[in-house]
Design an enzyme around this catalytic site. Structure first.
Site, short mmCIF file in Angstrom:
data_model
loop_
_atom_site.label_atom_id
_atom_site.label_comp_id
_atom_site.label_asym_id
_atom_site.label_seq_id
_atom_site.Cartn_x
_atom_site.Cartn_y
_atom_site.Cartn_z
CD GLU A 38 14.63 9.82 53.86
OE1 GLU A 38 14.83 10.49 52.81
OE2 GLU A 38 13.58 9.21 54.07
CG ASP A 59 12.77 16.49 56.77
OD1 ASP A 59 12.11 15.53 57.23
OD2 ASP A 59 12.57 16.98 55.65
O1 KDG Z 1 10.12 16.68 54.64
C1 KDG Z 1 10.23 17.26 53.38
C2 KDG Z 1 10.20 16.16 52.40
O2 KDG Z 1 9.08 15.37 52.63
C3 KDG Z 1 10.13 16.61 51.02
O3 KDG Z 1 11.20 17.38 50.62
C4 KDG Z 1 9.97 15.53 49.99
O4 KDG Z 1 11.31 13.80 50.86
C5 KDG Z 1 10.26 14.16 50.42
C6 KDG Z 1 9.17 13.21 50.28
O5 KDG Z 1 9.50 12.08 49.98
O6 KDG Z 1 8.03 13.55 50.49
#
Ligand code: KDG
Length: 311
Positions: free
Chosen positions: A36, A256
């Site tokens: 997020e 994202d």
């Molecule tokens: O989309 C990338 C994220 O998934 C990563 O940085 C880690 O937020 C994360 C997660 O909870 O998996």
């Protein structure tokens, strides 16, 4: 007050250099990483103002996350601070075809997992044009699940929700059971084709997937992405868009980046523009190490016009 408020956990991502297995790495790159907050960063870089709500531990690791997000223009003033608990971390070993990458979470008992929804500044959330959430958060803890339900209830405008299934947090059946009641209250529902299949048994090309998701959960817009190759969005009409060829350095965070691009374009000019920006941002993200897409409006326009930026 920011245009968009994103809510979720952010960790420190510790990555071995490309080609080096975690078991023999002698140094790890540190990146601030959270689905997020990645969205908030990309939005902020495109001048859609963004705030981020989470809970961090009041120590140098929490400060690092706060500082990096603030440096990208994200409003971190509503972050809750914990004395104890800890900042979640995760370890990454980069894959190269045909060897898949590896992700190891170390996030149980994080500050975010113990967040109390009553402590969040909901007036701040209510004033935003959009709230961005993801299916990661309800998988973290019962209090995070409550937080997401409350956020959907408190939001007064657009609720954007990225399914973001994470197999290391829960099973597809658990995720589907927890997410289904939430999804019928969102405005924009974004899913990968793989997540739609695994969680909801929705198969087929992105266009049909988006239509099926919309029929099932009734968001204003359902969006299905197929990696960097293709994306489709359905509201009253269905729009489709091919992705771009990428020379990928790091794919983590591309979903994202897509969500941020979609939200930015959607808020400015509707679904078609959202799809256009989504696929551009997803492609650009592949070209940067770390979770963040260091995008500018000029970069987007260069990709859209097929321009080589050197010219
Ligand atoms: O989309 C990338 C994220 O998934 C990563 O940085 C880690 O937020 C994360 C997660 O909870 O998996």
């Amino acid at each position: 007050m920011p245009d968009v408020v994103a809510i979720g956990e952010t960790m420190l991502r510790l990555s071995a250099p490309a080609g080096v297995p975690l078991e023999s790495a002698t140094h790890l790159a540190v990146h601030v990483a959270g689905a997020e907050s990645n969205v908030a960063v990309a939005l902020s870089r495109l001048k859609t103002s963004a705030g981020w709500i989470s809970r961090l531990t009041d120590n140098p690791l929490g400060w690092r996350i706060q500082a990096d997000l603030r440096a990208q223009g994200v409003d971190v003033s509503r972050v809750l601070w914990a004395r104890g608990d800890r900042v979640g971390t995760y370890f990454v070993e980069m894959g190269r075809t045909p060897r898949p990458g590896r992700v190891l979470y170390d996030r149980v008992g994080s500050a975010m997992a113990a967040i109390n929804a009553d402590e969040v500044d909901w007036a701040y959330v209510r004033e935003a044009k959009a709230v961005h959430l993801s299916g990661i958060t309800p998988g973290l803890s019962p209090s995070c699940r409550e937080l997401v339900a409350r956020a959907i209830h408190e939001a007064k405008a657009v609720v954007s929700f990225d399914v973001n299934y994470r197999a290391r947090l829960w099973s597809p059946a658990e995720a589907a059971a927890a997410l289904a009641p939430l999804l019928s209250h969102v405005t924009i529902l974004i899913s990968t084709a793989a997540d739609a299949r695994q969680l909801f048994g929705i198969d087929g090309p992105a266009r049909l997937g988006a239509q099926a998701l919309r029929d099932r959960f009734h968001p204003d817009v359902a969006v299905v992405t197929d990696g960097v190759h293709f994306a489709a969005a359905t509201s009253q009409r269905t729009f489709e868009r091919d992705g771009y060829q990428v020379e990928s350095i790091d794919r983590i965070g591309a979903g994202d980046a897509f969500a941020a691009g979609f939200l930015h374009g959607y808020l400015a000019a509707g679904v078609e523009r959202g799809l256009e920006y989504g696929v551009v941002l997803a492609a650009l993200k592949h070209t940067y190490l770390g979770d963040m897409v260091w995008v500018s409006e000029e970069d987007v326009q260069n990709v859209l016009s097929g321009q080589d930026a050197w010219r």
